[in-house]
Design an enzyme around this catalytic site. Sequence first.
Site, PDB file in Angstrom:
ATOM      1  N   ARG A 171       0.832  -1.221   0.000  1.00  0.00           N
ATOM      2  CA  ARG A 171       0.000   0.000   0.000  1.00  0.00           C
ATOM      3  C   ARG A 171       0.857   1.257   0.000  1.00  0.00           C
ATOM      4  NH1 ARG A 171      -5.193  -0.247   2.954  1.00  0.00           N
ATOM      5  NH2 ARG A 171      -4.636   1.626   4.100  1.00  0.00           N
ATOM      6  N   ARG A 175       9.189   6.226  -3.734  1.00  0.00           N
ATOM      7  CA  ARG A 175       9.403   7.187  -4.824  1.00  0.00           C
ATOM      8  C   ARG A 175      10.836   7.682  -4.860  1.00  0.00           C
ATOM      9  NH1 ARG A 175       4.877  10.267  -2.373  1.00  0.00           N
ATOM     10  NH2 ARG A 175       2.965   9.362  -3.234  1.00  0.00           N
ATOM     11  N   ARG A 248      -7.870  -6.574  14.614  1.00  0.00           N
ATOM     12  CA  ARG A 248      -6.998  -5.767  15.458  1.00  0.00           C
ATOM     13  C   ARG A 248      -7.842  -4.629  16.008  1.00  0.00           C
ATOM     14  NH1 ARG A 248      -2.874  -7.559  17.709  1.00  0.00           N
ATOM     15  NH2 ARG A 248      -1.736  -5.571  17.699  1.00  0.00           N
ATOM     16  N   ARG A 279       1.504   5.419  17.006  1.00  0.00           N
ATOM     17  CA  ARG A 279       1.648   6.783  16.495  1.00  0.00           C
ATOM     18  C   ARG A 279       0.948   7.784  17.394  1.00  0.00           C
ATOM     19  NH1 ARG A 279      -2.192   6.571  11.030  1.00  0.00           N
ATOM     20  NH2 ARG A 279      -4.081   5.949  12.123  1.00  0.00           N
ATOM     21  N   GLU A 305      -1.956   6.141  19.931  1.00  0.00           N
ATOM     22  CA  GLU A 305      -2.659   4.931  19.490  1.00  0.00           C
ATOM     23  C   GLU A 305      -1.889   3.692  19.908  1.00  0.00           C
ATOM     24  OE1 GLU A 305      -3.680   4.911  15.344  1.00  0.00           O
ATOM     25  OE2 GLU A 305      -4.556   6.915  15.454  1.00  0.00           O
ATOM     26  N   TYR A 353     -10.498  -5.060   4.270  1.00  0.00           N
ATOM     27  CA  TYR A 353      -9.659  -3.924   4.651  1.00  0.00           C
ATOM     28  C   TYR A 353      -9.965  -2.750   3.711  1.00  0.00           C
ATOM     29  CZ  TYR A 353      -5.052  -2.030   6.228  1.00  0.00           C
ATOM     30  OH  TYR A 353      -4.029  -1.294   6.754  1.00  0.00           O
ATOM     31  N   ASP A 355     -10.782   1.053   2.462  1.00  0.00           N
ATOM     32  CA  ASP A 355     -10.648   2.465   2.781  1.00  0.00           C
ATOM     33  C   ASP A 355     -12.010   3.129   2.593  1.00  0.00           C
ATOM     34  OD1 ASP A 355      -8.032   2.800   3.611  1.00  0.00           O
ATOM     35  OD2 ASP A 355      -7.256   2.912   1.568  1.00  0.00           O
TER      36      ASP A 355
HETATM   37  P1  FAD Z   1     -18.014   1.450  10.338  1.00  0.00           P
HETATM   38  O1  FAD Z   1     -17.590   2.863  10.234  1.00  0.00           O
HETATM   39  O2  FAD Z   1     -17.296   0.556  11.296  1.00  0.00           O
HETATM   40  O3  FAD Z   1     -19.589   1.440  10.691  1.00  0.00           O
HETATM   41  C1  FAD Z   1     -20.246   0.328  11.180  1.00  0.00           C
HETATM   42  C2  FAD Z   1     -21.302   0.812  12.172  1.00  0.00           C
HETATM   43  O4  FAD Z   1     -22.123  -0.299  12.527  1.00  0.00           O
HETATM   44  C3  FAD Z   1     -20.695   1.341  13.465  1.00  0.00           C
HETATM   45  O5  FAD Z   1     -21.173   2.635  13.728  1.00  0.00           O
HETATM   46  C4  FAD Z   1     -21.150   0.343  14.522  1.00  0.00           C
HETATM   47  O6  FAD Z   1     -21.407   0.947  15.791  1.00  0.00           O
HETATM   48  C5  FAD Z   1     -22.421  -0.181  13.890  1.00  0.00           C
HETATM   49  N1  FAD Z   1     -22.784  -1.515  14.395  1.00  0.00           N
HETATM   50  C6  FAD Z   1     -22.025  -2.637  14.410  1.00  0.00           C
HETATM   51  N2  FAD Z   1     -22.676  -3.652  14.944  1.00  0.00           N
HETATM   52  C7  FAD Z   1     -23.914  -3.186  15.270  1.00  0.00           C
HETATM   53  C8  FAD Z   1     -25.057  -3.765  15.879  1.00  0.00           C
HETATM   54  N3  FAD Z   1     -25.089  -5.044  16.288  1.00  0.00           N
HETATM   55  N4  FAD Z   1     -26.140  -2.980  16.072  1.00  0.00           N
HETATM   56  C9  FAD Z   1     -26.147  -1.661  15.686  1.00  0.00           C
HETATM   57  N5  FAD Z   1     -25.095  -1.077  15.126  1.00  0.00           N
HETATM   58  C10 FAD Z   1     -23.985  -1.820  14.907  1.00  0.00           C
HETATM   59  N6  FAD Z   1      -9.911   4.941   5.526  1.00  0.00           N
HETATM   60  C11 FAD Z   1      -9.428   5.915   4.712  1.00  0.00           C
HETATM   61  O7  FAD Z   1      -9.860   6.016   3.551  1.00  0.00           O
HETATM   62  N7  FAD Z   1      -8.471   6.795   5.146  1.00  0.00           N
HETATM   63  C12 FAD Z   1      -7.954   6.739   6.400  1.00  0.00           C
HETATM   64  O8  FAD Z   1      -7.092   7.549   6.767  1.00  0.00           O
HETATM   65  C13 FAD Z   1      -8.435   5.708   7.290  1.00  0.00           C
HETATM   66  N8  FAD Z   1      -7.965   5.612   8.537  1.00  0.00           N
HETATM   67  C14 FAD Z   1      -8.450   4.641   9.379  1.00  0.00           C
HETATM   68  C15 FAD Z   1      -7.964   4.573  10.689  1.00  0.00           C
HETATM   69  C16 FAD Z   1      -8.455   3.597  11.557  1.00  0.00           C
HETATM   70  C17 FAD Z   1      -7.935   3.521  12.978  1.00  0.00           C
HETATM   71  C18 FAD Z   1      -9.439   2.682  11.107  1.00  0.00           C
HETATM   72  C19 FAD Z   1      -9.978   1.624  12.022  1.00  0.00           C
HETATM   73  C20 FAD Z   1      -9.921   2.756   9.813  1.00  0.00           C
HETATM   74  C21 FAD Z   1      -9.437   3.719   8.928  1.00  0.00           C
HETATM   75  N9  FAD Z   1      -9.940   3.850   7.629  1.00  0.00           N
HETATM   76  C22 FAD Z   1      -9.442   4.814   6.788  1.00  0.00           C
HETATM   77  C23 FAD Z   1     -11.028   2.956   7.123  1.00  0.00           C
HETATM   78  C24 FAD Z   1     -12.441   3.547   7.349  1.00  0.00           C
HETATM   79  O9  FAD Z   1     -12.646   3.731   8.733  1.00  0.00           O
HETATM   80  C25 FAD Z   1     -13.488   2.591   6.790  1.00  0.00           C
HETATM   81  O10 FAD Z   1     -13.291   2.366   5.420  1.00  0.00           O
HETATM   82  C26 FAD Z   1     -14.946   3.058   6.964  1.00  0.00           C
HETATM   83  O11 FAD Z   1     -15.148   3.788   8.124  1.00  0.00           O
HETATM   84  C27 FAD Z   1     -15.832   1.850   6.953  1.00  0.00           C
HETATM   85  O12 FAD Z   1     -17.190   2.221   7.036  1.00  0.00           O
HETATM   86  P2  FAD Z   1     -18.270   1.127   7.417  1.00  0.00           P
HETATM   87  O13 FAD Z   1     -19.596   1.780   7.290  1.00  0.00           O
HETATM   88  O14 FAD Z   1     -18.026  -0.120   6.655  1.00  0.00           O
HETATM   89  O15 FAD Z   1     -17.946   0.701   8.936  1.00  0.00           O
HETATM   90  N1  UDP Z   2       3.979   0.809   7.834  1.00  0.00           N
HETATM   91  C1  UDP Z   2       5.247   0.793   8.377  1.00  0.00           C
HETATM   92  N2  UDP Z   2       5.770   1.940   8.894  1.00  0.00           N
HETATM   93  C2  UDP Z   2       5.090   3.105   8.905  1.00  0.00           C
HETATM   94  C3  UDP Z   2       3.794   3.135   8.340  1.00  0.00           C
HETATM   95  C4  UDP Z   2       3.264   1.966   7.820  1.00  0.00           C
HETATM   96  O1  UDP Z   2       5.887  -0.246   8.395  1.00  0.00           O
HETATM   97  O2  UDP Z   2       5.617   4.109   9.406  1.00  0.00           O
HETATM   98  C5  UDP Z   2       3.428  -0.465   7.313  1.00  0.00           C
HETATM   99  C6  UDP Z   2       2.573  -1.204   8.347  1.00  0.00           C
HETATM  100  O3  UDP Z   2       2.781  -2.593   8.151  1.00  0.00           O
HETATM  101  C7  UDP Z   2       1.165  -0.855   7.946  1.00  0.00           C
HETATM  102  C8  UDP Z   2       1.301  -0.815   6.417  1.00  0.00           C
HETATM  103  O4  UDP Z   2       2.593  -0.227   6.204  1.00  0.00           O
HETATM  104  O5  UDP Z   2       0.236  -1.834   8.365  1.00  0.00           O
HETATM  105  C9  UDP Z   2       0.234   0.006   5.727  1.00  0.00           C
HETATM  106  O6  UDP Z   2       0.257   1.310   6.277  1.00  0.00           O
HETATM  107  P1  UDP Z   2      -1.004   2.250   6.230  1.00  0.00           P
HETATM  108  O7  UDP Z   2      -0.604   3.564   6.769  1.00  0.00           O
HETATM  109  O8  UDP Z   2      -1.577   2.176   4.860  1.00  0.00           O
HETATM  110  O9  UDP Z   2      -1.971   1.513   7.256  1.00  0.00           O
HETATM  111  P2  UDP Z   2      -3.428   1.913   7.791  1.00  0.00           P
HETATM  112  O10 UDP Z   2      -3.220   2.268   9.228  1.00  0.00           O
HETATM  113  O11 UDP Z   2      -3.957   3.047   6.960  1.00  0.00           O
HETATM  114  O12 UDP Z   2      -4.230   0.679   7.622  1.00  0.00           O
END
Ligand code: FAD
Ligand code: UDP
Length: 372
Positions: A171, A175, A248, A279, A305, A353, A355
Amino acid sequence: MYEYDYLIVGSGLYGAVFAHEAKKAGKSVLVIDKRPNIAGNVYTEEVEGINVHKYGAHIFHTNNKKVWDYVTKFAEFNRFTNSPVANYKGELYSLPFNMYTFNKMWGVVTPEEAAAKIEEQRREITGEPKNLEEQAISLVGRDIYEKLIKGYTEKQWGRDCKELPAFIIKRLPVRLTFDNNYFNALYQGIPVGGYTGMVANMLEGIEVRLNTDYLENKAELDALADKVVYTGPVDAYFGFSLGTLEYRSVRFENELLDKPNFQGNAAVNYTDRETPWTRIIEHKWFEFGKDRNGNDLPKTVISREYSSEWKPGDEPYYPVNDEKNGALYAQYKKLAEGEKNVIFGGRLGEYKYYDMDAVIAAALDMAEKELG
Ligand code: FAD
Ligand code: UDP
């Protein structure tokens, strides 16, 4: 006759987009969420004028013009570009891996010198990389693997790099230019005023019930609607009957500090093994340290985190897409296909997984298929 055409379980992006499209198509919709707030993991909450990303930092990025045109109907996006800094025992490096990183690591100045250094170090890997460690060394060499990848990845995933699939590291861009943009995306930014407002706009005019757990009230809720869109964990839906999928989880330690600038960047990754957190996010920098009126903010909110293995009661954040879990998910998917009146969607419903942009694209595709 049911009261609603659709019961949508989860007000995250998948649920909100599907709900919006269904309402637009003239359907009656009820959205429920077990959390006290809408927006799922992209939820932001204002603290001292700062939009805090409560469930982890979210940077919107996409190459999909259809998705970009869609989200920009619900929010104005700023020009934020993600450029995290890596801190390895006090040494700072630019991310993703680019000429600034290579210069700091090896003192190389030209792209040729950097390429030669990587080439020399990747020779230890012969053949197709079999795991994340081999993939990383073959992309950027052993020095960068040891200082910027190994510790971070093992903390993030709680597994040895030799036991993780190679694709996770693919991912990240590599560069031979001076470009600190973490993403290779045509469109990038943060919704001005936070993500919660954007999701609220998607849900405008739609009935939402919070603090309502679907699985605890299933029979009663099923009786309300013709069809269910379920975005919670797929294994929980089936009462974990085939076993639990691994996730996780992340624990966030938030702190409000009485100073204007803690680390000078939205994200600093701690890439050594010894620092317990992965981080630190300093939320104000997602909106350039300004409040909604363009004034400098005097205080700051940071989040450390800590990554952990999911256990019942925790929030499941990242599906662990390795072979073992992939095989178990395939069995759950079969069960899901047997539930004729339920659509399983989103990161947890499809154990994928995703985004944000991919989850929106998936919800739009499903809406098109389902609603015509
Ligand atoms: P969710 O946002 O998880 O929504 C599911 C909802 O269902 C929740 O509100 C939950 O409470 C509800 N729910 C579950 N079970 C029940 C139940 N039994 N009854 C009622 N409600 C329920 N994507 C990016 O593009 N850029 C980023 O920088 C990025 N950073 C991230 C960082 C972290 C720490 C994480 C975890 C994810 C990140 N993502 C990022 C991914 C992004 O969060 C997801 O793609 C997106 O939020 C998924 O949306 P969703 O609707 O599938 O799930
Ligand atoms: N990663 C790493 N060092 C960093 C940032 C990311 O080794 O400083 C690795 C790590 O394995 C991570 C993967 O690159 O799971 C993908 O990173 P990304 O930031 O896309 O993960 P996200 O938290 O968005 O799922």
